[in-house]
Design a protein around this motif. Sequence first.
Motif, PDB file in Angstrom:
ATOM      1  N   ARG A  24      38.789  42.528  37.656  1.00 53.87           N
ATOM      2  CA  ARG A  24      38.144  41.483  38.177  1.00 53.87           C
ATOM      3  C   ARG A  24      38.516  39.993  37.601  1.00 53.87           C
ATOM      4  N   HIS A  25      39.485  40.040  36.769  1.00 55.43           N
ATOM      5  CA  HIS A  25      40.088  38.614  36.330  1.00 55.43           C
ATOM      6  C   HIS A  25      41.698  38.530  36.712  1.00 55.43           C
ATOM      7  N   SER A  26      42.156  39.623  37.398  1.00 55.68           N
ATOM      8  CA  SER A  26      43.617  39.351  37.971  1.00 55.68           C
ATOM      9  C   SER A  26      43.683  39.646  39.460  1.00 55.68           C
ATOM     10  N   TRP A  57      30.688  37.837  33.778  1.00 53.19           N
ATOM     11  CA  TRP A  57      31.821  38.046  34.791  1.00 53.19           C
ATOM     12  C   TRP A  57      31.545  39.448  35.666  1.00 53.19           C
ATOM     13  N   ALA A  63      41.175  34.035  30.325  1.00 51.87           N
ATOM     14  CA  ALA A  63      40.482  34.562  31.709  1.00 51.87           C
ATOM     15  C   ALA A  63      38.941  34.826  31.540  1.00 51.87           C
ATOM     16  N   TYR A  64      38.602  35.198  30.210  1.00 51.26           N
ATOM     17  CA  TYR A  64      37.416  35.730  29.569  1.00 51.26           C
ATOM     18  C   TYR A  64      37.241  35.677  28.147  1.00 51.26           C
ATOM     19  N   ARG A  93      45.106  34.899  27.697  1.00 52.32           N
ATOM     20  CA  ARG A  93      45.164  33.761  28.774  1.00 52.32           C
ATOM     21  C   ARG A  93      43.911  32.958  29.005  1.00 52.32           C
ATOM     22  N   LEU A 137      44.947  39.240  29.447  1.00 57.69           N
ATOM     23  CA  LEU A 137      44.270  38.547  30.171  1.00 57.69           C
ATOM     24  C   LEU A 137      43.105  37.341  29.319  1.00 57.69           C
TER      25      LEU A 137
END
Length: 390
Positions: free
Chosen positions: A172-174, A96, A86-87, A84, A81
Motif C-alpha cells: 500500500r505504501h510502495s 491507510w 510513508a506511514y 521514509r 518505508l
Amino acid sequence: MTIVQGHCDPAFTAVRDVFEQNFADGRELGAAVAVYAGNRKVVDLWGGVADRRTGREWLADTPCFGFSCTKAVTATAALLLAERGAYDLDGPVTSWWPEFGEHGKDKATAAHLLSHQAGLPAFGRPVDAEDAADAPARAAELAAQKPEWEPGTAHGYHALTYGWLAGEIVRRHSGRLVGEFVRDEFAGDLDLWIGSPDDVIDRAAKLTAGRRAAQNGADAPKAVEDGNVLERLAGAYVDPQSPLNRALNNPHPGKGGYNNPVVLRAGWPAAGMIATAGALATFYDRLISGTILRPGTLTEALRTRVRGADRTMLVESAFGLGYMRPAMTFFTPAAGRDTAFGHTGAGGSIGLGDPEAGLALAYLPNSMGDQLSGDLRAYRITEAAYASLS
C-alpha cells in the motif's frame, strides 16, 4: 564422507568444526553457513547434496528455502518505508487500510502487525497454494476476518498470515509486492528472492525430511527439557484445531510441500524466501552496519514489544518489530542474549545479527530437523561463532 568446501578464517575454525561434525553425525544432507565479523566475511562454507533424488551437489551458489527467516526481510522492507515517512508505525492501520477496521480491529497499529499482536494468526478457512499466490486477496481476507483477540492485548505467532499483513504495509505504501520492493531497494545484488524466477527454483536445494533425533530429550536444549512442554507442543502440532496447527499449516503448500514451484514463484512474504547463506548473512551485515536502515530505526525496531507465553507456540517468545529476540523460540548463546536479533525458520534455518558484537550469521539446511525433539544444529553453529569472537 561429505567434503565441506569454501572459506573459513582460522580464528573461526570452531564454526567449520561444528558444521563438519553435523555432516559426520548424519544430521545434514546439504547445507551452507556464512558469518560476518566486523563487516568482514569470515566464514563461507557449504557441502553435501542439494537434491537427494538426483544426487546433485551443493555448490557455492546453491540457494535454499529459508522458511520464516523470510519474516526479517519482509519486516525490514516495512520498516524502511516507515523510516521514509510513508506511514506511522504507532498510528492506526485504518488510516491507510480502512477495510482493516472490521470486527473491532480499528485500534490496531502497524506495530501490532509487525509484532504478532494483530489477533489474526490463522485464516478462518482452508487456503490452498494457488489462492495464497494472490497477496492482495489474502490481505483483504484477513482485513475482513474477526480477530482471535483484540489487537495489542496479546501476542501469538502469525506463522504465515504475518506475511500478508506486513506485506500489505509494503504494497500500500510502495505499490510493489514485498519481493519486488526488496530486490529494488536493498537486495538486488544478492542471491535472495521472495518470489523466485524459474531458473533459481531449478538450481535451489530441494527440501527433504531429516533424520529424527532421539525422542528421549537427550539432545534438547535445557530450556525445553521439561517433558510437559515437549508433550504439549507435540500434541498441539497434531491437533488440527490447535492454534499451532492452524497457524503453521494453512495455507497448505500442496503437492511437493515447500518444494512446490507454485509456492516458490509466489514468494509468500512470511515463509517464501530462497537465498544462499552468503546472501542472507550479507543482508544482516548490511542491516547492523546501517546500510539498509538508519541505526536509530534498527534500535527502535529491536526494542522488545512483546515477551511471554505465545498464544500460538505455547512457549515463551519475544519480538521487536518483525525480528525475534532471544527467548525459547530463538535460542541464543549467553554472549548474545541481550543484543542478538533475527529469525529462525522451520526445519533448522536461522539468520542472526548482533550490532554490539558486529556479528552477522546465516545457516540454511535442506534436511529438515525435528524441532520438537531439540534440533541444535543452528544453535551450535551460532555458539561457535560467538566463541570465535573472543
